[in-house]
Write a protein that holds these residues in place. Structure first.
Motif, PDB file in Angstrom:
ATOM      1  N   LEU A 142     -14.923 -26.256  16.371  1.00  0.00           N
ATOM      2  CA  LEU A 142     -15.123 -24.831  16.155  1.00  0.00           C
ATOM      3  C   LEU A 142     -13.794 -24.243  15.692  1.00  0.00           C
ATOM      4  CD1 LEU A 142     -16.950 -22.288  18.429  1.00  0.00           C
ATOM      5  CD2 LEU A 142     -14.612 -21.829  17.714  1.00  0.00           C
ATOM      6  N   LEU A 143     -13.834 -23.443  14.642  1.00  0.00           N
ATOM      7  CA  LEU A 143     -12.637 -22.798  14.113  1.00  0.00           C
ATOM      8  C   LEU A 143     -12.590 -21.332  14.523  1.00  0.00           C
ATOM      9  CD1 LEU A 143     -12.224 -23.998  10.401  1.00  0.00           C
ATOM     10  CD2 LEU A 143     -10.586 -24.312  12.247  1.00  0.00           C
ATOM     11  N   VAL A 144     -11.438 -20.885  15.000  1.00  0.00           N
ATOM     12  CA  VAL A 144     -11.166 -19.456  15.162  1.00  0.00           C
ATOM     13  C   VAL A 144     -10.157 -19.120  14.078  1.00  0.00           C
ATOM     14  CG1 VAL A 144     -10.264 -17.637  16.645  1.00  0.00           C
ATOM     15  CG2 VAL A 144     -11.632 -19.494  17.629  1.00  0.00           C
ATOM     16  N   SER A 145     -10.618 -18.434  13.056  1.00  0.00           N
ATOM     17  CA  SER A 145      -9.817 -18.267  11.845  1.00  0.00           C
ATOM     18  C   SER A 145      -9.345 -16.839  11.642  1.00  0.00           C
ATOM     19  CB  SER A 145     -10.626 -18.708  10.618  1.00  0.00           C
ATOM     20  OG  SER A 145      -9.868 -18.520   9.439  1.00  0.00           O
ATOM     21  N   SER A 146      -8.041 -16.682  11.559  1.00  0.00           N
ATOM     22  CA  SER A 146      -7.458 -15.421  11.120  1.00  0.00           C
ATOM     23  C   SER A 146      -7.501 -15.376   9.595  1.00  0.00           C
ATOM     24  CB  SER A 146      -6.015 -15.309  11.614  1.00  0.00           C
ATOM     25  OG  SER A 146      -5.942 -15.364  13.016  1.00  0.00           O
ATOM     26  N   GLY A 147      -6.980 -14.303   9.022  1.00  0.00           N
ATOM     27  CA  GLY A 147      -6.828 -14.256   7.577  1.00  0.00           C
ATOM     28  C   GLY A 147      -7.668 -13.244   6.840  1.00  0.00           C
TER      29      GLY A 147
ATOM     30  N   ILE B 254     -17.405 -11.332  16.317  1.00  0.00           N
ATOM     31  CA  ILE B 254     -17.616 -10.779  17.649  1.00  0.00           C
ATOM     32  C   ILE B 254     -16.572  -9.711  17.964  1.00  0.00           C
ATOM     33  CG2 ILE B 254     -18.710 -12.831  18.610  1.00  0.00           C
ATOM     34  CD1 ILE B 254     -16.060 -13.620  19.783  1.00  0.00           C
ATOM     35  N   THR B 255     -16.871  -8.909  18.991  1.00  0.00           N
ATOM     36  CA  THR B 255     -15.909  -7.960  19.529  1.00  0.00           C
ATOM     37  C   THR B 255     -15.751  -8.248  21.020  1.00  0.00           C
ATOM     38  OG1 THR B 255     -17.504  -6.275  20.196  1.00  0.00           O
ATOM     39  CG2 THR B 255     -16.731  -6.208  17.908  1.00  0.00           C
ATOM     40  N   ARG B 256     -14.747  -7.658  21.627  1.00  0.00           N
ATOM     41  CA  ARG B 256     -14.549  -7.838  23.052  1.00  0.00           C
ATOM     42  C   ARG B 256     -15.748  -7.339  23.847  1.00  0.00           C
ATOM     43  NH1 ARG B 256      -8.901  -6.767  26.238  1.00  0.00           N
ATOM     44  NH2 ARG B 256      -9.565  -7.530  28.280  1.00  0.00           N
ATOM     45  N   ASP B 257     -16.426  -6.326  23.327  1.00  0.00           N
ATOM     46  CA  ASP B 257     -17.602  -5.778  23.986  1.00  0.00           C
ATOM     47  C   ASP B 257     -18.699  -6.831  24.113  1.00  0.00           C
ATOM     48  OD1 ASP B 257     -18.753  -3.555  25.248  1.00  0.00           O
ATOM     49  OD2 ASP B 257     -19.964  -3.104  23.491  1.00  0.00           O
ATOM     50  N   ASP B 258     -18.774  -7.749  23.139  1.00  0.00           N
ATOM     51  CA  ASP B 258     -19.769  -8.817  23.204  1.00  0.00           C
ATOM     52  C   ASP B 258     -19.495  -9.754  24.371  1.00  0.00           C
ATOM     53  OD1 ASP B 258     -21.150  -8.014  20.844  1.00  0.00           O
ATOM     54  OD2 ASP B 258     -19.584  -8.944  19.631  1.00  0.00           O
ATOM     55  N   PHE B 259     -18.222  -9.898  24.737  1.00  0.00           N
ATOM     56  CA  PHE B 259     -17.858 -10.783  25.838  1.00  0.00           C
ATOM     57  C   PHE B 259     -17.911 -10.065  27.183  1.00  0.00           C
ATOM     58  CE2 PHE B 259     -15.462 -14.786  24.373  1.00  0.00           C
ATOM     59  CZ  PHE B 259     -16.374 -14.997  23.346  1.00  0.00           C
ATOM     60  N   SER B 260     -17.697  -8.746  27.200  1.00  0.00           N
ATOM     61  CA  SER B 260     -17.663  -8.035  28.471  1.00  0.00           C
ATOM     62  C   SER B 260     -19.054  -7.856  29.078  1.00  0.00           C
ATOM     63  CB  SER B 260     -16.991  -6.665  28.313  1.00  0.00           C
ATOM     64  OG  SER B 260     -17.750  -5.820  27.466  1.00  0.00           O
ATOM     65  N   ASP B 261     -20.098  -7.933  28.236  1.00  0.00           N
ATOM     66  CA  ASP B 261     -21.478  -7.888  28.730  1.00  0.00           C
ATOM     67  C   ASP B 261     -21.920  -9.325  29.002  1.00  0.00           C
ATOM     68  OD1 ASP B 261     -24.236  -6.061  28.590  1.00  0.00           O
ATOM     69  OD2 ASP B 261     -24.536  -8.172  28.093  1.00  0.00           O
ATOM     70  N   GLU B 262     -22.267  -9.639  30.251  1.00  0.00           N
ATOM     71  CA  GLU B 262     -22.553 -11.023  30.626  1.00  0.00           C
ATOM     72  C   GLU B 262     -23.740 -11.603  29.873  1.00  0.00           C
ATOM     73  OE1 GLU B 262     -22.693 -13.821  34.628  1.00  0.00           O
ATOM     74  OE2 GLU B 262     -23.095 -11.671  34.797  1.00  0.00           O
TER      75      GLU B 262
ATOM     76  N   ASN C  61     -14.628  -9.088  14.769  1.00  0.00           N
ATOM     77  CA  ASN C  61     -15.263  -8.237  13.762  1.00  0.00           C
ATOM     78  C   ASN C  61     -14.359  -7.045  13.465  1.00  0.00           C
ATOM     79  OD1 ASN C  61     -16.991  -7.025  12.008  1.00  0.00           O
ATOM     80  ND2 ASN C  61     -18.729  -6.912  13.405  1.00  0.00           N
ATOM     81  N   ASP C  62     -13.288  -7.309  12.696  1.00  0.00           N
ATOM     82  CA  ASP C  62     -12.268  -6.292  12.430  1.00  0.00           C
ATOM     83  C   ASP C  62     -12.813  -5.073  11.699  1.00  0.00           C
ATOM     84  OD1 ASP C  62     -10.041  -7.665  13.560  1.00  0.00           O
ATOM     85  OD2 ASP C  62     -10.022  -8.984  11.818  1.00  0.00           O
ATOM     86  N   THR C  63     -13.902  -5.231  10.974  1.00  0.00           N
ATOM     87  CA  THR C  63     -14.430  -4.124  10.182  1.00  0.00           C
ATOM     88  C   THR C  63     -14.906  -2.969  11.061  1.00  0.00           C
ATOM     89  OG1 THR C  63     -15.106  -5.660   8.445  1.00  0.00           O
ATOM     90  CG2 THR C  63     -16.128  -3.491   8.434  1.00  0.00           C
ATOM     91  N   VAL C  64     -15.389  -3.269  12.263  1.00  0.00           N
ATOM     92  CA  VAL C  64     -15.931  -2.217  13.121  1.00  0.00           C
ATOM     93  C   VAL C  64     -15.199  -2.079  14.451  1.00  0.00           C
ATOM     94  CG1 VAL C  64     -18.228  -2.451  12.115  1.00  0.00           C
ATOM     95  CG2 VAL C  64     -17.649  -3.760  14.162  1.00  0.00           C
ATOM     96  N   THR C  65     -14.306  -3.013  14.767  1.00  0.00           N
ATOM     97  CA  THR C  65     -13.657  -3.010  16.074  1.00  0.00           C
ATOM     98  C   THR C  65     -12.627  -1.899  16.189  1.00  0.00           C
ATOM     99  OG1 THR C  65     -13.917  -5.407  16.237  1.00  0.00           O
ATOM    100  CG2 THR C  65     -12.356  -4.388  17.730  1.00  0.00           C
ATOM    101  N   ILE C  66     -12.666  -1.177  17.315  1.00  0.00           N
ATOM    102  CA  ILE C  66     -11.642  -0.192  17.605  1.00  0.00           C
ATOM    103  C   ILE C  66     -10.712  -0.774  18.670  1.00  0.00           C
ATOM    104  CG2 ILE C  66     -13.056   1.783  16.975  1.00  0.00           C
ATOM    105  CD1 ILE C  66     -13.717   2.205  19.891  1.00  0.00           C
ATOM    106  N   ASN C  67      -9.540  -0.163  18.825  1.00  0.00           N
ATOM    107  CA  ASN C  67      -8.495  -0.763  19.654  1.00  0.00           C
ATOM    108  C   ASN C  67      -8.956  -1.102  21.063  1.00  0.00           C
ATOM    109  OD1 ASN C  67      -6.553  -0.863  17.685  1.00  0.00           O
ATOM    110  ND2 ASN C  67      -5.729   1.161  18.149  1.00  0.00           N
ATOM    111  N   ARG C  68      -9.746  -0.242  21.688  1.00  0.00           N
ATOM    112  CA  ARG C  68     -10.118  -0.496  23.083  1.00  0.00           C
ATOM    113  C   ARG C  68     -11.123  -1.645  23.208  1.00  0.00           C
ATOM    114  NH1 ARG C  68     -15.063   1.676  24.550  1.00  0.00           N
ATOM    115  NH2 ARG C  68     -16.028   3.086  23.047  1.00  0.00           N
TER     116      ARG C  68
END
Length: 368
Positions: free
Chosen positions: A48-53, A105-113, A138-145
């Motif tokens: 599995l790749l976690v890719s920046s860029g 994904i966003t952090r919100d996807d991980f915070s919901d079990e 998902n940088d296009t929609v992610t906000i800082n929090r």
């Protein structure tokens, strides 16, 4: 290769390792990375790749001369760059007979079990079917929090999500040094780390690349998460030939991170509580509870509670604090704040031992 040698490997690749000096996708660097991933796939490993860029690849197409600093421009650049990045990945993997998939994904996807478990199930299907999942925030929609902070942290959390056998973080550095090699000519490469000490944390520097967001400090945080989850990890330079195969075989030049304390390894449930949940309230406990829940591994009982703070629902994750409001743990509560405020007798622990992660049990800040 025998089934016993088959590994599930999560690989994080940084922006500077994928883009040219002009900030655009480097076809040569991508081809070199994909060729190495293909070698691992051909050997029977799941990758599995976690890719920046994405931002780095898209900002020049947006008309910016340098990496943008405003959030809207970063998100616009990501919307362009993510498509370019996946197009290149898909084409290169297909040329070797492998299919790549995109997961944003966003952090919100991980915070919901529930969403966390859905992501886990989806990625497991992809890996078991021989697909190469390519994960990015998902940088296009992610906000800082709602951000993970950087892809180093994301990769460690993804490694825990999929029960990875190894996390590899590739960067533009050879590994962890005893001091910053850019400032100290006597700095030496550290080949193995069994514990993240204060000295290691103090030697961690900031980002050394104009196109990346993470530095050594973010990588140390990622390795803390991996080590607490019982996942071995490796840090090495992306440009080294065959670095991925060597890292999997255990003979690469770089730094291997593996906890010396197996007893501190967190199971899947406790990983989610410690590293991904979003605490909704706080429970302040009596002094006696500190010994009971930390040293004796007992559940949190009604008599341990001094008072509660905030509003939370049943099955919410809460912070557990001492009377000086120092954080002791995170836990999944069996009662809502309204039920606890009534001070009526209750017939089960407020937090069961299985749903409790103590801050002093693991070498990483709870909630990182």
């Amino acid at each position: 290769m025998s089934p016993d040698n088959k590994k599930r490997v999560v690989i994080k690749i940084g922006s500077s390792s994928l883009t040219s000096s002009h900030g655009e996708i480097s076809r040569r660097k991508l081809e070199r990375l994909v060729d190495q991933v293909v070698d691992l796939k051909d050997s029977g490993h799941e990758v599995l790749l976690v890719s920046s860029g994405a931002v780095a690849a898209g900002y020049r197409k947006l008309g910016c001369l340098e990496r943008p600093s405003s959030l809207p421009e970063k998100q616009a650049a990501a919307s362009i760059g993510q498509g370019l990045l996946m197009e290149a990945y898909s084409e290169l993997f297909l040329s070797h007979g492998y299919v790549a998939s995109q997961i944003l994904i966003t952090r919100d996807d991980f915070s919901d079990e529930n969403r966390y478990n859905n992501a886990r199930n989806t990625i497991n299907v992809l890996l078991e079917r021989g697909i190469v999942p390519i994960v990015n925030e998902n940088d296009t929609v992610t906000i800082n929090r709602l951000k993970f902070g950087d892809n180093d942290t994301l990769s460690a959390k993804v490694a825990g999500l999929v029960d990875s056998d190894l996390l590899i973080i590739l960067s533009d550095i050879d590994g962890l040094y005893s001091a910053d090699p850019r400032q100290d000519p006597n700095a030496k490469l550290v080949p193995h780390v069994g514990e993240i000490t204060q000295d290691i944390e103090e030697s961690a520097g900031d980002s050394g690349s104009s196109v990346g967001t993470g530095g050594m400090r973010s990588k140390i945080d990622a390795f803390k998460i991996a080590m607490a989850s019982g996942i071995p990890a490796f840090l090495g330079r992306a440009g080294v030939p065959n670095i991925l195969t060597q890292a999997v075989d255990g003979d690469a030049t770089g730094t291997y991170f593996e906890s010396e304390d197996d007893s501190a390894n967190l199971n899947q449930k406790k990983q989610w509580i410690a590293f991904n949940s979003g605490p909704e309230g706080e429970i302040v406990v009596e002094d006696a509870a500190k010994c009971a829940i930390i040293e004796d591994k007992e559940p949190l009982l009604r008599e341990h509670v001094k008072y509660i703070k905030g509003h939370f629902s049943e099955r919410a994750v809460v912070r557990i604090l001492d009377k000086d409001e120092n954080e002791l743990a995170l836990g999944v509560t069996n009662y809502s704040s309204d039920e606890l405020a009534l001070n009526e007798p209750i017939d089960q622990p407020i937090v069961d031992s299985e749903g409790l992660v103590c801050h002093l049990e693991i070498p990483v800040p709870v909630g990182l």
